[in-house]
Scaffold this motif. Structure first.
Motif, PDB file in Angstrom:
ATOM      1  N   TRP A  91     106.497  89.691  39.393  1.00 59.23           N
ATOM      2  CA  TRP A  91     105.718  89.342  38.204  1.00 59.23           C
ATOM      3  C   TRP A  91     106.561  89.109  36.960  1.00 59.23           C
ATOM      4  O   TRP A  91     105.992  88.707  35.926  1.00 59.23           O
ATOM      5  N   LEU A  92     107.883  89.363  37.027  1.00 55.77           N
ATOM      6  CA  LEU A  92     108.715  89.144  35.838  1.00 55.77           C
ATOM      7  C   LEU A  92     109.865  88.193  36.111  1.00 55.77           C
ATOM      8  O   LEU A  92     110.021  87.173  35.433  1.00 55.77           O
ATOM      9  N   LEU A  93     110.683  88.514  37.130  1.00 59.97           N
ATOM     10  CA  LEU A  93     111.875  87.706  37.369  1.00 59.97           C
ATOM     11  C   LEU A  93     111.540  86.343  37.952  1.00 59.97           C
ATOM     12  O   LEU A  93     112.118  85.329  37.543  1.00 59.97           O
ATOM     13  N   ALA A  94     110.609  86.298  38.902  1.00 55.09           N
ATOM     14  CA  ALA A  94     110.267  85.008  39.495  1.00 55.09           C
ATOM     15  C   ALA A  94     109.626  84.053  38.480  1.00 55.09           C
ATOM     16  O   ALA A  94     110.028  82.890  38.375  1.00 55.09           O
ATOM     17  N   PRO A  95     108.609  84.491  37.676  1.00 52.72           N
ATOM     18  CA  PRO A  95     108.085  83.575  36.646  1.00 52.72           C
ATOM     19  C   PRO A  95     109.119  83.182  35.608  1.00 52.72           C
ATOM     20  O   PRO A  95     109.168  82.031  35.163  1.00 52.72           O
ATOM     21  N   LEU A  96     110.001  84.134  35.220  1.00 52.07           N
ATOM     22  CA  LEU A  96     111.023  83.801  34.245  1.00 52.07           C
ATOM     23  C   LEU A  96     112.007  82.781  34.800  1.00 52.07           C
ATOM     24  O   LEU A  96     112.411  81.832  34.101  1.00 52.07           O
ATOM     25  N   ALA A  97     112.392  82.913  36.061  1.00 56.79           N
ATOM     26  CA  ALA A  97     113.293  81.932  36.670  1.00 56.79           C
ATOM     27  C   ALA A  97     112.621  80.563  36.765  1.00 56.79           C
ATOM     28  O   ALA A  97     113.249  79.519  36.516  1.00 56.79           O
ATOM     29  N   TRP A  98     111.330  80.547  37.109  1.00 57.16           N
ATOM     30  CA  TRP A  98     110.607  79.266  37.191  1.00 57.16           C
ATOM     31  C   TRP A  98     110.530  78.591  35.835  1.00 57.16           C
ATOM     32  O   TRP A  98     110.751  77.382  35.713  1.00 57.16           O
ATOM     33  N   VAL A  99     110.239  79.363  34.779  1.00 57.10           N
ATOM     34  CA  VAL A  99     110.148  78.802  33.426  1.00 57.10           C
ATOM     35  C   VAL A  99     111.497  78.267  32.973  1.00 57.10           C
ATOM     36  O   VAL A  99     111.600  77.165  32.407  1.00 57.10           O
ATOM     37  N   LEU A 100     112.591  79.033  33.216  1.00 60.86           N
ATOM     38  CA  LEU A 100     113.913  78.568  32.810  1.00 60.86           C
ATOM     39  C   LEU A 100     114.317  77.305  33.564  1.00 60.86           C
ATOM     40  O   LEU A 100     114.936  76.397  32.995  1.00 60.86           O
ATOM     41  N   HIS A 101     113.981  77.248  34.852  1.00 56.62           N
ATOM     42  CA  HIS A 101     114.339  76.068  35.631  1.00 56.62           C
ATOM     43  C   HIS A 101     113.544  74.843  35.194  1.00 56.62           C
ATOM     44  O   HIS A 101     114.109  73.737  35.071  1.00 56.62           O
ATOM     45  N   ARG A 102     112.236  75.013  34.964  1.00 62.64           N
ATOM     46  CA  ARG A 102     111.394  73.864  34.643  1.00 62.64           C
ATOM     47  C   ARG A 102     111.499  73.429  33.189  1.00 62.64           C
ATOM     48  O   ARG A 102     111.496  72.215  32.897  1.00 62.64           O
ATOM     49  N   LEU A 103     111.573  74.372  32.284  1.00 59.14           N
ATOM     50  CA  LEU A 103     111.486  74.037  30.865  1.00 59.14           C
ATOM     51  C   LEU A 103     112.826  73.977  30.155  1.00 59.14           C
ATOM     52  O   LEU A 103     112.889  73.471  29.029  1.00 59.14           O
ATOM     53  N   VAL A 104     113.901  74.519  30.771  1.00 61.20           N
ATOM     54  CA  VAL A 104     115.204  74.535  30.095  1.00 61.20           C
ATOM     55  C   VAL A 104     116.233  73.729  30.879  1.00 61.20           C
ATOM     56  O   VAL A 104     116.865  72.809  30.344  1.00 61.20           O
ATOM     57  N   TRP A 105     116.430  74.064  32.156  1.00 62.52           N
ATOM     58  CA  TRP A 105     117.508  73.453  32.920  1.00 62.52           C
ATOM     59  C   TRP A 105     117.252  71.971  33.205  1.00 62.52           C
ATOM     60  O   TRP A 105     118.124  71.129  32.977  1.00 62.52           O
ATOM     61  N   LEU A 106     116.063  71.633  33.677  1.00 64.94           N
ATOM     62  CA  LEU A 106     115.774  70.236  33.988  1.00 64.94           C
ATOM     63  C   LEU A 106     115.797  69.346  32.747  1.00 64.94           C
ATOM     64  O   LEU A 106     116.370  68.241  32.785  1.00 64.94           O
ATOM     65  N   PRO A 107     115.230  69.767  31.595  1.00 59.45           N
ATOM     66  CA  PRO A 107     115.380  68.935  30.387  1.00 59.45           C
ATOM     67  C   PRO A 107     116.826  68.782  29.936  1.00 59.45           C
ATOM     68  O   PRO A 107     117.241  67.705  29.490  1.00 59.45           O
ATOM     69  N   LEU A 108     117.626  69.850  30.040  1.00 62.35           N
ATOM     70  CA  LEU A 108     119.035  69.736  29.663  1.00 62.35           C
ATOM     71  C   LEU A 108     119.769  68.759  30.570  1.00 62.35           C
ATOM     72  O   LEU A 108     120.596  67.952  30.109  1.00 62.35           O
ATOM     73  N   VAL A 109     119.498  68.814  31.872  1.00 61.61           N
ATOM     74  CA  VAL A 109     120.151  67.876  32.795  1.00 61.61           C
ATOM     75  C   VAL A 109     119.741  66.435  32.491  1.00 61.61           C
ATOM     76  O   VAL A 109     120.571  65.513  32.481  1.00 61.61           O
ATOM     77  N   TRP A 110     118.459  66.212  32.220  1.00 63.98           N
ATOM     78  CA  TRP A 110     117.993  64.852  31.912  1.00 63.98           C
ATOM     79  C   TRP A 110     118.624  64.332  30.629  1.00 63.98           C
ATOM     80  O   TRP A 110     119.082  63.186  30.564  1.00 63.98           O
ATOM     81  N   CYS A 111     118.671  65.179  29.587  1.00 66.61           N
ATOM     82  CA  CYS A 111     119.277  64.760  28.316  1.00 66.61           C
ATOM     83  C   CYS A 111     120.762  64.466  28.482  1.00 66.61           C
ATOM     84  O   CYS A 111     121.286  63.477  27.945  1.00 66.61           O
ATOM     85  N   ALA A 112     121.488  65.339  29.223  1.00 67.13           N
ATOM     86  CA  ALA A 112     122.913  65.117  29.415  1.00 67.13           C
ATOM     87  C   ALA A 112     123.184  63.845  30.192  1.00 67.13           C
ATOM     88  O   ALA A 112     124.171  63.135  29.936  1.00 67.13           O
ATOM     89  N   ARG A 113     122.331  63.528  31.148  1.00 64.95           N
ATOM     90  CA  ARG A 113     122.559  62.335  31.958  1.00 64.95           C
ATOM     91  C   ARG A 113     122.197  61.056  31.220  1.00 64.95           C
ATOM     92  O   ARG A 113     122.969  60.090  31.213  1.00 64.95           O
ATOM     93  N   HIS A 114     120.990  61.017  30.592  1.00 70.28           N
ATOM     94  CA  HIS A 114     120.501  59.771  30.000  1.00 70.28           C
ATOM     95  C   HIS A 114     120.958  59.558  28.565  1.00 70.28           C
ATOM     96  O   HIS A 114     121.005  58.409  28.108  1.00 70.28           O
ATOM     97  N   LEU A 115     121.269  60.641  27.845  1.00 72.34           N
ATOM     98  CA  LEU A 115     121.651  60.487  26.449  1.00 72.34           C
ATOM     99  C   LEU A 115     123.137  60.625  26.194  1.00 72.34           C
ATOM    100  O   LEU A 115     123.604  60.246  25.113  1.00 72.34           O
ATOM    101  N   LEU A 116     123.890  61.134  27.169  1.00 71.42           N
ATOM    102  CA  LEU A 116     125.318  61.350  26.935  1.00 71.42           C
ATOM    103  C   LEU A 116     126.172  60.632  27.977  1.00 71.42           C
ATOM    104  O   LEU A 116     127.048  59.834  27.631  1.00 71.42           O
TER     105      LEU A 116
END
Length: 275
Positions: A91-116
């Motif tokens: 109830w804590l680590l799994a939702p937190l990992a999902w949120v970090l992966h979906r809302l932080v890591w994937l946007p950072l990867v997209w920005c680094a690839r398409h904008l840089l």
């Protein structure tokens, strides 16, 4: 031949188990009948009682305390730590990992690839690489040719010619140095040979004579004295040790330590603490 009847006593008495068994047979409760009777060493009553008392006073409380601590640890791990870990992971680590992966890591990867990365690759491919090729063909090649010629002239007149002149000047000096070194080596060899003849050889002979006439007899005498005095004393001490200390140690191990260990084992088996 006539059958003879066995006369039995009419007086009452305790039943005799051996009468009902045939000749050569033994009762059912006799250990010798099953062949399982084994000679067991019976410990002295006083030593066994002391060993059992020591086991009850010292070993039993420590073993009970250890079992209590182990049981408390198992209960704590089963009913507290494991449920808390499962709850936190689910109830804590799994939702937190999902949120970090979906809302932080994937946007950072997209920005680094398409904008840089993609803009940098486009700029390098369309602007920087053609500019470098043009500079290399039209402006850098003549400059490199002139620079190479200048470096060759400098190496020829500032490095090669001075080294040749220095070699021509130092050749006689080098020959003199080599001759001096060779002469010193030969002189040192002569001096060493003379020193060996006049000093080392007589000294070696004197040391050999001293070894033969003083040190060797002294060592022989010491060895003889050692074999006459120390060796018999050591053998006597070993014999005394084998005759006194070793039997006492064996008696203590058989009569004291073995009964104490047996008593502790019986107490633990009786209490159910031995596995």
């Amino acid at each position: 031949m006539t059958d003879r009847r066995t006369l039995r006593s009419s007086l009452p008495g305790p039943p005799n188990e051996h009468r009902a068994t045939p000749t050569g047979a033994r009762p059912a409760g006799d250990p010798l009948a099953s062949g399982t009777m084994r000679p067991a060493a019976v410990a002295p009553p006083l030593v066994s009682a002391v060993a059992r008392g020591v086991a009850l006073v010292v070993v039993l409380p420590v073993r009970l305390l250890w079992e209590l601590i182990a049981a408390a640890g198992r209960l704590l791990h089963r009913y507290l730590l494991r449920p808390v870990g499962r709850f936190l992971r689910r109830w804590l680590l799994a939702p937190l990992a999902w949120v970090l992966h979906r809302l932080v890591w994937l946007p950072l990867v997209w920005c680094a690839r398409h904008l840089l990365w993609l803009p940098l690759v486009w700029v390098a491919r369309t602007v920087i690489w053609p500019a470098l090729l043009w500079v290399t063909r039209h402006g850098l090649r003549p400059v490199l040719v002139v620079l190479g010629r200048v470096l060759v002239w400098l190496a020829t007149y500032l490095v090669l010619w001075p080294l040749q002149w220095l070699g021509a000047v130092l050749t006689p000096v080098g020959r003199l140095v080599v001759d001096a070194v060779v002469g010193a080596w030969r002189t040192a060899g002569r001096v060493l040979r003379l020193l060996h003849r006049l000093l080392l050889r007589p000294l070696g002979r004197g040391l050999r004579w001293l070894w033969r006439h003083t040190v060797r007899p002294l060592l022989s005498g010491v060895r003889w004295v050692w074999s006459v005095t120390v060796v018999p004393v050591a053998r006597g001490l070993r014999a005394v040790w084998r005759a006194t200390v070793a039997p006492a140690a064996r008696w203590a191990r058989r009569s004291v330590l073995a009964p104490a260990r047996l008593a502790v084992r019986e107490v633990l088996n009786a209490l159910g603490l031995r596995r």
